[in-house]
Design an enzyme around this catalytic site. Sequence first.
Site, PDB file in Angstrom:
ATOM      1  N   HIS A  48      17.890   6.647  12.808  1.00 10.33           N
ATOM      2  CA  HIS A  48      16.447   7.156  12.870  1.00 10.33           C
ATOM      3  C   HIS A  48      16.176   8.063  14.082  1.00 10.33           C
ATOM      4  O   HIS A  48      14.970   8.599  14.050  1.00 10.33           O
ATOM      5  CB  HIS A  48      15.483   6.162  12.802  1.00 10.33           C
ATOM      6  N   ARG A  73      24.418   3.045  16.662  1.00  7.51           N
ATOM      7  CA  ARG A  73      24.248   2.579  15.142  1.00  7.51           C
ATOM      8  C   ARG A  73      24.442   4.109  14.384  1.00  7.51           C
ATOM      9  O   ARG A  73      23.609   4.899  14.755  1.00  7.51           O
ATOM     10  CB  ARG A  73      22.823   2.395  14.904  1.00  7.51           C
ATOM     11  N   ASP A  87      36.500   7.000  17.477  1.00  6.97           N
ATOM     12  CA  ASP A  87      37.285   8.071  18.522  1.00  6.97           C
ATOM     13  C   ASP A  87      36.545   8.367  19.523  1.00  6.97           C
ATOM     14  O   ASP A  87      36.915   8.768  20.786  1.00  6.97           O
ATOM     15  CB  ASP A  87      37.815   9.004  17.617  1.00  6.97           C
ATOM     16  N   GLU A 152      19.005  -5.752   5.680  1.00  7.12           N
ATOM     17  CA  GLU A 152      17.496  -5.355   5.594  1.00  7.12           C
ATOM     18  C   GLU A 152      16.641  -5.255   4.496  1.00  7.12           C
ATOM     19  O   GLU A 152      15.752  -4.309   4.452  1.00  7.12           O
ATOM     20  CB  GLU A 152      17.295  -4.190   6.603  1.00  7.12           C
ATOM     21  N   ASP A 178      12.536  -2.624   7.493  1.00  7.43           N
ATOM     22  CA  ASP A 178      12.915  -2.449   6.315  1.00  7.43           C
ATOM     23  C   ASP A 178      12.708  -3.542   5.219  1.00  7.43           C
ATOM     24  O   ASP A 178      12.461  -3.490   3.968  1.00  7.43           O
ATOM     25  CB  ASP A 178      14.206  -1.821   6.109  1.00  7.43           C
TER      26      ASP A 178
END
Length: 257
Positions: A48, A73, A87, A152, A178
């Site tokens: 977000h 996230r 990585d 969620e 959510d």
Amino acid sequence: MPVPVNPFKQALSAGETVFGCWLGLADTFSAELMGTAGFDWLLIDGEHAPNDLRSILAQLQVLAASPSHPIVRVPVGETYLMKQMLDAGAQTVLVPMVESAEQARQLVRDVTYPPHGDRGVGYSLTRAARFSRITDYGTTADAQICLLLQVENRKGMAALDDILAVEGVDGVFIGPADLAADMGHMGNAQHPDVQAAIMDALRRIKAAGKAPGILSTRDEMTNDALAAGAQFVAVGADVLLLSQYAQALARKWIPRD
């Protein structure tokens, strides 16, 4: 030479409770500032916030000098994105909108090297392996990767027990906003039905031997979550801290009609 120990994963495995904060400003200077605040962990939000691989990489770099453990996230649980974040040096990733055990199993494979997983073996080129300086990266990385899944919505909650049975999942985060929306209470995560679902889920996660997680900016909810067994708890977000304080400061000095 093995990979560095993941202190966040180590703390969760030991049953400790660690407190963190969301990073949504997508800026290295503010991330570095937040790294001096004293949080156990900081989450770089790729879902977000206006982040991409390069901005996430830059924040991982500045937080390397911080005592706060960085979590990334991802915007969605795609194999190529997981590969890129690992990585780039992320040892802990949070994946949103997990709705099934099948999805959870694939995510475990995404963060695991062959022969047990699908993570691409190109670590000699990566920041994660200190550009080939960590000579045993390929054989020691899996043990230090921490996979957190975000449940969620009602579909995910219905599959929670099956998701919790997947080996290789370290923790499950319940997304209040959510979940509230999917339960018909948009913008009201404090609704009694939503709170009951959240606390029940946290208890089930804990009972399954996984680490429960939550984001809460209300002390009452935070305390309830801790009582229900929450171990990784976000108590704020940089965007909200700046916005709320700025608005309060403006109201203090500028008259309003």
